[in-house]
Write an enzyme that holds these catalytic residues in place. Structure first.
Site, PDB file in Angstrom:
ATOM      1  N   SER A   1      12.376   4.791  14.834  1.00 33.95           N
ATOM      2  CA  SER A   1      11.258   4.341  15.655  1.00 33.95           C
ATOM      3  C   SER A   1      11.797   3.892  17.007  1.00 33.95           C
ATOM      4  O   SER A   1      12.429   2.849  17.104  1.00 33.95           O
ATOM      5  CB  SER A   1      10.552   3.173  14.955  1.00 33.95           C
TER       6      SER A   1
ATOM      7  N   CYS B   1      -0.765   5.193  10.140  1.00 34.37           N
ATOM      8  CA  CYS B   1       0.514   4.541  10.433  1.00 34.37           C
ATOM      9  C   CYS B   1       0.321   3.158  11.017  1.00 34.37           C
ATOM     10  O   CYS B   1      -0.445   2.982  11.952  1.00 34.37           O
ATOM     11  CB  CYS B   1       1.252   5.318  11.496  1.00 34.37           C
TER      12      CYS B   1
ATOM     13  N   CYS C   1       7.058  -7.443   6.407  1.00 30.81           N
ATOM     14  CA  CYS C   1       8.245  -6.973   7.124  1.00 30.81           C
ATOM     15  C   CYS C   1       8.687  -8.064   8.082  1.00 30.81           C
ATOM     16  O   CYS C   1       7.870  -8.703   8.733  1.00 30.81           O
ATOM     17  CB  CYS C   1       7.937  -5.690   7.893  1.00 30.81           C
TER      18      CYS C   1
ATOM     19  N   CYS D   1       2.534  -3.590  15.122  1.00 27.52           N
ATOM     20  CA  CYS D   1       2.436  -3.221  13.710  1.00 27.52           C
ATOM     21  C   CYS D   1       1.707  -4.283  12.891  1.00 27.52           C
ATOM     22  O   CYS D   1       2.048  -5.461  12.940  1.00 27.52           O
ATOM     23  CB  CYS D   1       3.838  -2.996  13.162  1.00 27.52           C
TER      24      CYS D   1
ATOM     25  N   ASN E   1      -2.406   3.056  16.454  1.00 28.02           N
ATOM     26  CA  ASN E   1      -3.561   2.802  15.581  1.00 28.02           C
ATOM     27  C   ASN E   1      -3.923   1.334  15.661  1.00 28.02           C
ATOM     28  O   ASN E   1      -3.132   0.484  15.278  1.00 28.02           O
ATOM     29  CB  ASN E   1      -3.225   3.186  14.142  1.00 28.02           C
TER      30      ASN E   1
ATOM     31  N   CYS F   1       3.414   8.464   1.416  1.00 30.20           N
ATOM     32  CA  CYS F   1       4.012   7.463   2.290  1.00 30.20           C
ATOM     33  C   CYS F   1       4.142   6.172   1.478  1.00 30.20           C
ATOM     34  O   CYS F   1       3.139   5.642   1.011  1.00 30.20           O
ATOM     35  CB  CYS F   1       3.096   7.280   3.502  1.00 30.20           C
TER      36      CYS F   1
ATOM     37  N   CYS G   1       7.533  -6.235  14.787  1.00 26.85           N
ATOM     38  CA  CYS G   1       7.190  -5.361  15.920  1.00 26.85           C
ATOM     39  C   CYS G   1       5.771  -5.701  16.383  1.00 26.85           C
ATOM     40  O   CYS G   1       4.862  -5.900  15.561  1.00 26.85           O
ATOM     41  CB  CYS G   1       7.260  -3.894  15.520  1.00 26.85           C
TER      42      CYS G   1
ATOM     43  N   GLU H   1       0.822  -1.210   0.000  1.00 32.26           N
ATOM     44  CA  GLU H   1       0.000   0.000   0.000  1.00 32.26           C
ATOM     45  C   GLU H   1       0.856   1.260   0.000  1.00 32.26           C
ATOM     46  O   GLU H   1       1.958   1.268   0.526  1.00 32.26           O
ATOM     47  CB  GLU H   1      -0.923  -0.011   1.221  1.00 32.26           C
TER      48      GLU H   1
HETATM   49  N1  SAH Z   1       9.844  -0.059   9.294  1.00 36.72           N
HETATM   50  C1  SAH Z   1      10.048   1.323   9.477  1.00 36.72           C
HETATM   51  C2  SAH Z   1       9.131   2.171   8.629  1.00 36.72           C
HETATM   52  C3  SAH Z   1       7.717   1.694   8.477  1.00 36.72           C
HETATM   53  S1  SAH Z   1       6.709   1.797   9.895  1.00 36.72           S
HETATM   54  C4  SAH Z   1       9.923   1.694  10.944  1.00 36.72           C
HETATM   55  O1  SAH Z   1       9.501   0.857  11.725  1.00 36.72           O
HETATM   56  O2  SAH Z   1      10.301   2.800  11.302  1.00 36.72           O
HETATM   57  C5  SAH Z   1       6.412   3.542  10.034  1.00 36.72           C
HETATM   58  C6  SAH Z   1       6.049   3.993  11.427  1.00 36.72           C
HETATM   59  O3  SAH Z   1       4.750   3.526  11.805  1.00 36.72           O
HETATM   60  C7  SAH Z   1       7.011   3.487  12.491  1.00 36.72           C
HETATM   61  O4  SAH Z   1       7.364   4.491  13.400  1.00 36.72           O
HETATM   62  C8  SAH Z   1       6.174   2.435  13.148  1.00 36.72           C
HETATM   63  O5  SAH Z   1       6.647   2.134  14.413  1.00 36.72           O
HETATM   64  C9  SAH Z   1       4.808   3.067  13.137  1.00 36.72           C
HETATM   65  N2  SAH Z   1       3.742   2.125  13.448  1.00 36.72           N
HETATM   66  C10 SAH Z   1       3.729   0.790  13.238  1.00 36.72           C
HETATM   67  N3  SAH Z   1       2.573   0.262  13.681  1.00 36.72           N
HETATM   68  C11 SAH Z   1       1.833   1.270  14.196  1.00 36.72           C
HETATM   69  C12 SAH Z   1       0.540   1.345  14.778  1.00 36.72           C
HETATM   70  N4  SAH Z   1      -0.235   0.279  14.911  1.00 36.72           N
HETATM   71  N5  SAH Z   1       0.102   2.554  15.207  1.00 36.72           N
HETATM   72  C13 SAH Z   1       0.864   3.656  15.040  1.00 36.72           C
HETATM   73  N6  SAH Z   1       2.086   3.647  14.472  1.00 36.72           N
HETATM   74  C14 SAH Z   1       2.582   2.464  14.037  1.00 36.72           C
HETATM   75 FE1  SF4 Z   2       8.450  -3.527  10.187  1.00 35.73          FE
HETATM   76 FE2  SF4 Z   2       8.350  -0.928  10.837  1.00 35.73          FE
HETATM   77 FE3  SF4 Z   2       6.208  -2.544  11.181  1.00 35.73          FE
HETATM   78 FE4  SF4 Z   2       8.340  -2.828  12.746  1.00 35.73          FE
HETATM   79  S1  SF4 Z   2       7.004  -1.032  12.619  1.00 35.73           S
HETATM   80  S2  SF4 Z   2       7.200  -4.484  11.766  1.00 35.73           S
HETATM   81  S3  SF4 Z   2       9.993  -2.396  11.342  1.00 35.73           S
HETATM   82  S4  SF4 Z   2       7.140  -1.977   9.245  1.00 35.73           S
END
Ligand code: SAH
Ligand code: SF4
Length: 386
Positions: free
Chosen positions: A230, A350, A119, A126, A307, A112, A123, A99
């Site tokens: 992050s 995000c 990935c 996420c 989120n 974005c 995390c 996306e």
């Molecule tokens: N992998 C990279 C970039 C993609 S994620 C990273 O982790 O930085 C982009 C951002 O969205 C990161 O800061 C991530 O931690 C945040 N993110 C992931 N899941 C989220 C969620 N459920 N709610 C809010 N932010 C989130």
């Molecule tokens: Fe990957 Fe970024 Fe999501 Fe972590 S927050 S799982 S590094 S996309």
């Protein structure tokens, strides 16, 4: 017996940055300025049909049509939220989809983009991470997102002047860990910065990472753009649990890499992203610990209210807790903003980007591990920190 005729694969020119296009042109006996012309047709004008490239010789155009193509990712779905945020689902082949999201604001337009199908970083908070990893996107699929979005948006708005841009900022904050795919990401970044392509300033292109130390150093050397890291936790104990990458690259190593990056960065600070997860990382004691952690590093904080996504098992922090946390950081002299939730009604916020990923990792064992970790972190947050 039927004979198998193999057709040689065409070179997708979206995979090539300006150096790559020059090398490609040289390989077919064309001068470097032809590569510049090609780059401008492709990226500044959004043209994919060689016949329309009227300042190229007919014979060159015919040769190109034979051996090359200009092919961005295919749009599978296109949705617009009530606040104007627009999300596209893009085909990434073999049952995968990624996306990208466009966020219009008064004086800028941010795209974005995704860098991987899924990935591997896993995390806890996420949605992309929850699905596992399928594959790295190619340069054509990464720059192809900007190419597709910019030219679609211009068309929608009736913009014909190639100097008028809709997208002013690009953030690599979609699906995937950009620094795990540097080989494909760097040529895409170079095109974003190149005046013959998108001509964005380094300050308006942001790479977001979960904190891969060696790759942060590498990015500093080969293509320093704005860096967002992050962080999401003020200590290793909690970060180990919510971001498994921390077990390999603990906070002190990540912060040292950020400090080194500042020497090359287009901005004089690092942006830290910090998700606000209710009862996990949002207490004032944790804010205090965070302030101590980053005291030697010029930085800004972006607080992102968590989120939710299906079965996340986590909650967004209460609004008053987010405000109190931000105030504590501000009072300590740290610039801190709270990210507005955009595109909520189309799951474009995000960490909500899900796409469709054919997972090639051990999804079920990871699911069981998730449940254990969620229990542990709620216990952790109840224990006094100091
Ligand atoms: N992998 C990279 C970039 C993609 S994620 C990273 O982790 O930085 C982009 C951002 O969205 C990161 O800061 C991530 O931690 C945040 N993110 C992931 N899941 C989220 C969620 N459920 N709610 C809010 N932010 C989130
Ligand atoms: Fe990957 Fe970024 Fe999501 Fe972590 S927050 S799982 S590094 S996309």
């Amino acid at each position: 017996m039927s004979e198998t005729v193999s057709t040689p694969q065409k070179t997708n020119l979206l995979n090539l940055d300006s150096e790559g296009l020059k090398a490609f042109c040289a390989s077919i006996g064309e001068k470097p300025f032809r590569a510049v012309q090609l780059e401008r047709w492709i990226h500044r004008k959004g043209v994919s049909d060689f016949d329309q490239m009227t300042n190229l010789a007919k014979s060159f155009r015919a040769k190109l049509a034979e051996i090359a193509e200009i092919k961005g990712p295919e749009v599978i779905k296109d949705s617009t939220a009530s606040d104007g945020t627009r999300k596209w689902l893009l085909d990434a082949g073999e049952g995968n989809a990624v996306e990208m999201v466009f966020i219009p604001e008064e004086n800028r337009g941010t795209l974005c983009i995704s860098t991987q199908a899924g990935c591997a970083m896993n995390c806890l908070f996420c949605s992309t991470g929850k699905q596992g990893f399928s594959r790295n996107l190619k340069t054509s699929e990464i720059i192809g997102q900007l190419w597709t979005a910019e030219h679609l948006l211009r068309k929608d708005r009736g913009i014909t002047d190639e100097n008028e841009r809709v997208i002013s900022n690009v953030v690599l904050m979609g699906m995937g860990e950009p620094l795990q795919n540097l080989n494909a990401v760097v040529p895409a970044l170079k095109l974003m910065l190149d005046d013959n392509a998108y001509g964005l300033s380094r300050r308006r292109v942001t790479v977001s990472t979960s904190g891969l130390v060696k790759q942060i150093d590498k990015l500093a050397q080969i293509c320093p753009v704005a860096l967002a890291v992050s962080l999401h936790a003020p200590n290793n104990e909690l970060r180990d649990k919510i971001m498994p990458v921390n077990r390999k690259h603990p906070l002190e190593d990540v912060l040292a890499a950020c400090k080194r990056y500042l020497k090359y960065a287009p901005r004089d600070f690092i942006t830290f992203e910090y998700i606000m997860i209710g009862g996990v990382n949002d207490s004032l004691a944790q804010a205090k610990q965070l302030i101590t952690l980053v005291q030697d590093l010029p930085c800004k904080f972006n607080l992102i209210p968590f989120n939710p996504f299906p079965d996340s098992g986590l909650q967004r922090s209460k609004e008053e807790d987010v405000k109190a946390f931000a105030k504590r950081l501000n009072d300590a002299g740290i610039v801190c903003t709270i990210r507005k939730v955009r595109g909520d009604d189309i799951s474009a916020a995000c960490g909500q980007l899900a796409g469709e990923i054919k997972d090639r990792t051990k999804l079920s064992s990871r699911r069981a591990e998730r449940e254990i970790v969620i229990k542990e972190i709620s216990r952790l947050s109840q224990a006094p920190l100091e």
